[in-house]
Write a protein that holds these residues in place. Structure first.
Motif: not given
Length: 75
Positions: A40-49, A65-72
Motif C-alpha cells: 500500500i505504501s509503495l503504490i501510494t508513493a508512486a502514484l503521489f509522485v 488523479i490516479m484513484n482508480g488505478l490505486a483501487g485496481i
C-alpha cells in the motif's frame, strides 16, 4: 498548491469533512491486513509522485488523479 482557498468553506462544512474523514479512516484501518502495508505504501508513493506532473490546459494546469488505478492495484 491549494485546491480550495482559505475562508471559502464554513466551519460547519470543515467539521463535517473532518468527521467523515475520521469515520472512513477507522473503517479502512479495521479492514487492513498488516502484511499489505508495504505494498500500500509503495503504490501510494508512486502514484503521489506521478500526480506531481502538471499539464498546461489553457490558462491553468491539471495533474493526474490516479484513484482508480490505486483501487485496481490494491483491490
Amino acid at each position: 498548491m491549494v485546491h480550495i482557498s482559505d475562508g471559502i468553506l464554513s466551519p460547519a462544512m470543515l467539521a463535517a469533512g473532518f468527521l467523515f474523514t475520521i469515520i472512513l479512516l477507522i473503517l479502512s484501518l479495521r479492514g487492513m491486513v498488516m502484511e499489505e502495508i508495504p505494498k500500500i505504501s509503495l503504490i501510494t508513493a508512486a502514484l503521489f509522485v506521478a500526480s506531481l506532473v502538471h499539464f498546461p490546459v489553457g490558462p491553468t494546469s491539471v495533474h493526474l488523479i490516479m484513484n482508480g488505478l490505486a483501487g485496481i492495484l490494491l483491490g
